[in-house]
Motif scaffolding. Structure first.
Motif, PDB file in Angstrom:
ATOM      1  N   LEU A  61       0.810  -1.256  -0.190  1.00 30.31           N
ATOM      2  CA  LEU A  61      -0.067   0.052  -0.018  1.00 30.31           C
ATOM      3  C   LEU A  61       0.990   1.306  -0.033  1.00 30.31           C
ATOM      4  N   ASP A  62       0.390   2.281  -0.388  1.00 28.49           N
ATOM      5  CA  ASP A  62       1.038   3.781  -0.589  1.00 28.49           C
ATOM      6  C   ASP A  62       0.962   4.185   0.992  1.00 28.49           C
ATOM      7  N   TRP A  63       1.923   3.925   1.916  1.00 33.14           N
ATOM      8  CA  TRP A  63       2.143   4.300   3.253  1.00 33.14           C
ATOM      9  C   TRP A  63       2.590   5.683   3.214  1.00 33.14           C
ATOM     10  N   TYR A  64       3.143   6.341   2.395  1.00 32.93           N
ATOM     11  CA  TYR A  64       3.455   7.692   2.474  1.00 32.93           C
ATOM     12  C   TYR A  64       2.352   8.412   2.388  1.00 32.93           C
ATOM     13  N   SER A  65       1.216   8.199   1.555  1.00 30.42           N
ATOM     14  CA  SER A  65       0.149   9.115   1.682  1.00 30.42           C
ATOM     15  C   SER A  65      -0.740   8.755   2.761  1.00 30.42           C
ATOM     16  N   ALA A  66      -0.726   7.479   3.323  1.00 31.13           N
ATOM     17  CA  ALA A  66      -1.370   7.072   4.536  1.00 31.13           C
ATOM     18  C   ALA A  66      -0.624   7.905   5.680  1.00 31.13           C
ATOM     19  N   ARG A  67       0.570   8.143   5.719  1.00 37.01           N
ATOM     20  CA  ARG A  67       0.901   8.682   6.806  1.00 37.01           C
ATOM     21  C   ARG A  67       0.581  10.319   6.693  1.00 37.01           C
ATOM     22  N   GLU A  68       0.670  10.913   5.348  1.00 40.41           N
ATOM     23  CA  GLU A  68       0.422  12.353   5.400  1.00 40.41           C
ATOM     24  C   GLU A  68      -0.935  12.490   5.752  1.00 40.41           C
ATOM     25  N   GLU A  69      -2.038  11.501   5.478  1.00 41.93           N
ATOM     26  CA  GLU A  69      -3.409  12.084   6.015  1.00 41.93           C
ATOM     27  C   GLU A  69      -3.746  11.551   7.333  1.00 41.93           C
ATOM     28  N   GLY A  70      -2.718  10.663   8.080  1.00 43.36           N
ATOM     29  CA  GLY A  70      -2.798  10.051   9.323  1.00 43.36           C
ATOM     30  C   GLY A  70      -3.196   8.655   9.302  1.00 43.36           C
ATOM     31  N   LEU A  71      -2.485   7.951   9.989  1.00 45.96           N
ATOM     32  CA  LEU A  71      -2.727   6.338  10.132  1.00 45.96           C
ATOM     33  C   LEU A  71      -3.973   6.335  11.261  1.00 45.96           C
ATOM     34  N   GLY A  72      -4.059   7.107  12.091  1.00 44.90           N
ATOM     35  CA  GLY A  72      -5.277   7.101  12.903  1.00 44.90           C
ATOM     36  C   GLY A  72      -6.518   7.351  11.937  1.00 44.90           C
ATOM     37  N   ASN A  73      -6.747   8.070  11.135  1.00 40.21           N
ATOM     38  CA  ASN A  73      -7.691   8.325  10.127  1.00 40.21           C
ATOM     39  C   ASN A  73      -8.193   7.165   9.356  1.00 40.21           C
ATOM     40  N   LEU A  74      -6.843   6.440   8.837  1.00 41.93           N
ATOM     41  CA  LEU A  74      -7.083   5.499   8.139  1.00 41.93           C
ATOM     42  C   LEU A  74      -7.639   4.014   9.128  1.00 41.93           C
ATOM     43  N   TYR A  75      -7.414   4.077  10.148  1.00 43.68           N
ATOM     44  CA  TYR A  75      -8.049   2.953  10.949  1.00 43.68           C
ATOM     45  C   TYR A  75      -9.190   3.272  11.623  1.00 43.68           C
ATOM     46  N   GLU A  76      -9.774   4.649  11.766  1.00 39.47           N
ATOM     47  CA  GLU A  76     -10.879   4.802  12.246  1.00 39.47           C
ATOM     48  C   GLU A  76     -11.843   4.635  10.832  1.00 39.47           C
ATOM     49  N   GLY A  77     -11.387   4.714   9.637  1.00 34.48           N
ATOM     50  CA  GLY A  77     -12.085   4.709   8.530  1.00 34.48           C
ATOM     51  C   GLY A  77     -12.519   3.154   8.528  1.00 34.48           C
ATOM     52  N   LEU A  78     -11.614   2.293   8.744  1.00 33.78           N
ATOM     53  CA  LEU A  78     -11.708   0.905   8.621  1.00 33.78           C
ATOM     54  C   LEU A  78     -12.898   0.480   9.676  1.00 33.78           C
TER      55      LEU A  78
END
Length: 474
Positions: free
Chosen positions: A112-129
Motif C-alpha cells: 500500500l501507499d504508506w507515504y499517503s497514509a502517513r500524510e493523511e494520518g494513520l489514525g484516520n485510516l484505522y478509524e475509516g476501517l
C-alpha cells in the motif's frame, strides 16, 4: 492514494478470508494484529517490539512457515511484551487457516501507499476501517459504533479544554475520546507549544475509557495509539466494582450499550443508591456520580440514552430525580430513529452539568425534537452535520427563550414533577398521524346523532300516516 481508497482496499481483503469462515468483526481484529506491526514500522515505533517479531521478519516468510511464525508471534507479543503491545496482543489467536490467505493480506498491506497514509494520518485510516465495519450490517459492529456526525456534535457542544480529564465509561473503539482529543488540538492555538508536563498530561491522562468486550478493547487501544493517546483504557465492566475507580472527571462523553443485565440481575456495583437491572439507568447513575464536584471545575456530560430512561417508573423515576437534584439537566435532544444498528431503538442525548449542591440543581429542561417529521435515516439517507444546525443554534443561543423554532421547547422542574417526573416530553405534532383535534367533540356527535334519529323517526311516522290514509281511501 487517498485514505478512503486504502480503506476500501483493506476492506476488500475480507473477501479473501471468506473461505476460512471469518466474520467481519474477526477480520478487523485480525487486521489489527497485522496492521499494528506495519504501522509501528512506518511510524518509527518498532522499539516496543522485539527485533525477532517485527514487520520485516513477517514479510520474509511464506506458506506453512509463515503461518507457524505468525501464531508464534501473536503468543510471544501477548505474553512477553509490556505496555500497549502486550495489551493489544494479550489472548490473541488467529482464525486464518489457509497460509495463502495470510500471505495475501501481508503482501497487500506491504504494497500500500504508506507515504499517503502517513500524510493523511494513520489514525484516520484505522478509524475509516472501523467505520466501514460498523456500517456493514452483517458485522453487527454498529451496536458499539456511534455515528461520527453525532460524536462530533456532542463534542463541539461540550467543548473539551486542555487540562481537563475526559472519560468514556463504555468506550467501544474509543471514538468519543478521539474526537475530544482532536477538538482540543484544533481549538488550542499553542497546543504544540504546551510545556512538557502539560503535554504529558494530554497524552497520558486527559483521555481515558473502559470497555468490557476484549476484542473491542483491542481495537480501542490501537485507535488510541494511532492518535498518540496513551491514556488508560480499562478492560473491565464499569457496572461492576471495577468501575468505582472511574471518577472525578471534567467531561464524560458516551453511548452506553442498550439492554438489561444478563438474566435481569441487578448491577454488581455496591455503591449505587438505586440498584436496578436496567443497564442504561445504572450507567446514568455512574456517569453523574463520576463527574467532579470541585466548584472550580466544570463537571459535565453528554450521554446517548434510549427513551425508556426518560419514563421508566420505580427506580427510574428516583434516578431521574437524583440526577436533576445533583446536576443541571439543561437539555435533551430527541434523536431521529434509524441512526443506530438497532433500527427500532429510539434514543436521546442528555446534556447535564454537575451542580454546586446535591439539591435543586435543575430548574428547567429544554427539549429539541429532531425525531418527528424527519426522514428515515440509514444507509440511503445518512445523518449529516446540517441536520443538527438548528439544534446547535438553539443550544448555544445567548437567550434560549428568544429562539423561534417549533422543535424547541422548555418545561420547568415543577411541570416535570406534575407529569410524575417523566422526561418523555418535547415532541411536536406528527404530520403523518391522524389529528384527533380535528375530529368532532364526542358530546356534539351524540347530540347530532340524537337529532338525526328524531328527524328520521318523524319522517317515518309521516310516511306511515300517509300509508294508512291511502288504505282508508281504498
Amino acid at each position: 492514494m487517498t485514505t478512503q481508497e486504502i480503506v476500501s482496499k483493506l476492506w476488500n481483503l475480507c473477501n479473501v478470508l471468506r473461505d476460512d469462515g471469518i466474520t467481519y468483526h474477526q477480520y478487523v481484529t485480525e487486521l489489527t494484529y497485522i496492521l499494528f506491526l506495519k504501522m509501528a514500522k512506518e511510524t518509527g515505533a518498532e522499539k516496543q517490539i522485539p527485533a525477532a517479531y517485527r514487520w520485516d521478519r513477517l514479510t520474509e516468510k511464506s506458506g506453512i512457515e509463515l503461518k507457524k511464525f505468525y501464531k508464534e508471534l501473536l503468543t510471544y507479543l501477548g505474553e512477553n511484551c509490556t505496555g500497549r503491545v502486550r495489551e493489544i496482543y494479550q489472548g490473541a489467536a488467529t482464525n486464518i487457516d489457509e497460509p495463502k490467505n495470510l500471505e495475501k493480506i501481508i503482501t497487500t498491506i506491504d504494497g500500500l501507499d504508506w507515504y499517503s497514509a502517513r500524510e493523511e494520518g494513520l489514525g484516520n485510516l484505522y478509524e475509516g476501517l472501523l467505520e466501514k465495519n460498523a456500517n456493514e450490517k452483517k458485522s453487527g459492529a454498529g451496536q458499539y459504533f456511534t455515528p461520527r456526525v453525532l460524536i462530533d456534535v456532542m463534542t463541539r457542544l461540550m467543548k473539551p479544554q486542555p487540562g481537563e480529564r475526559c472519560n468514556d465509561p463504555a468506550c467501544g473503539t474509543f471514538g468519543f475520546m478521539i474526537a475530544a482529543h482532536r477538538y482540543v488540538k484544533e481549538h488550542t492555538d499553542d497546543f504544540y507549544d504546551l510545556g512538557a508536563d502539560q503535554a504529558k498530561f494530554e497524552r497520558e491522562e486527559a483521555f481515558t475509557g473502559c470497555e468490557l468486550v476484549h476484542d473491542t478493547h483491542r481495537l480501542a487501544l490501537m485507535n488510541a495509539m494511532l492518535h498518540d493517546i496513551d491514556g488508560q483504557i480499562l478492560l473491565a465492566d464499569t457496572l461492576s466494582n471495577q468501575g468505582k475507580v472511574l471518577r472525578d472527571f471534567d467531561l464524560v462523553l458516551t453511548n452506553p450499550p442498550f439492554g438489561t443485565k444478563k438474566g435481569g440481575e441487578r448491577a454488581t456495583r455496591d455503591d449505587f443508591t438505586f440498584p436496578t437491572s436496567n443497564k442504561q439507568l445504572n450507567f446514568l447513575q455512574h456517569i453523574y456520580r463520576s463527574l467532579t464536584t470541585d466548584p472550580n471545575r466544570n463537571g459535565r456530560a453528554a450521554v446517548v440514552l434510549p427513551d425508556n430512561v426518560l419514563f421508566a417508573d420505580g427506580d427510574g423515576e428516583k434516578i431521574r430525580c437524583d440526577l436533576m437534584d445533583k446536576c443541571n439537566l439543561h437539555t435533551i435532544l430527541r434523536l431521529p430513529t434509524g441512526i443506530f444498528y438497532a433500527q427500532g431503538v429510539k434514543t436521546n442525548v442528555l446534556f447535564f452539568t454537575r451542580g454546586k449542591s446535591d439539591k435543586g440543581s435543575t430548574r428547567e429542561v429544554w427539549f429539541y425534537d429532531l425525531r418527528t417529521n424527519m426522514p428515515s435515516f440509514g444507509k440511503t439517507t445518512p445523518l449529516k452535520k446540517e441536520h443538527f444546525a438548528d439544534f446547535e443554534k438553539a443550544y448555544e443561543a445567548p437567550d434560549r427563550h428568544a429562539v423561534q423554532d417549533e422543535r424547541w421547547s422548555v418545561f420547568t422542574r415543577e411541570q416535570i414533577a406534575e407529569k410524575g417526573n417523566s422526561l418523555d416530553m418535547g415532541l411536536i405534532r406528527d404530520d403523518s398521524m391522524l389529528d384527533y383535534n380535528d375530529l368532532p367533540d364526542p358530546a356534539d356527535s351524540a347530540e347530532q346523532a340524537a337529532a338525526d334519529l328524531e328527524e328520521a323517526v318523524d319522517l317515518l311516522m309521516s310516511v306511515v300516516k300517509e300509508l294508512r290514509a291511502l288504505e282508508v281511501q281504498d
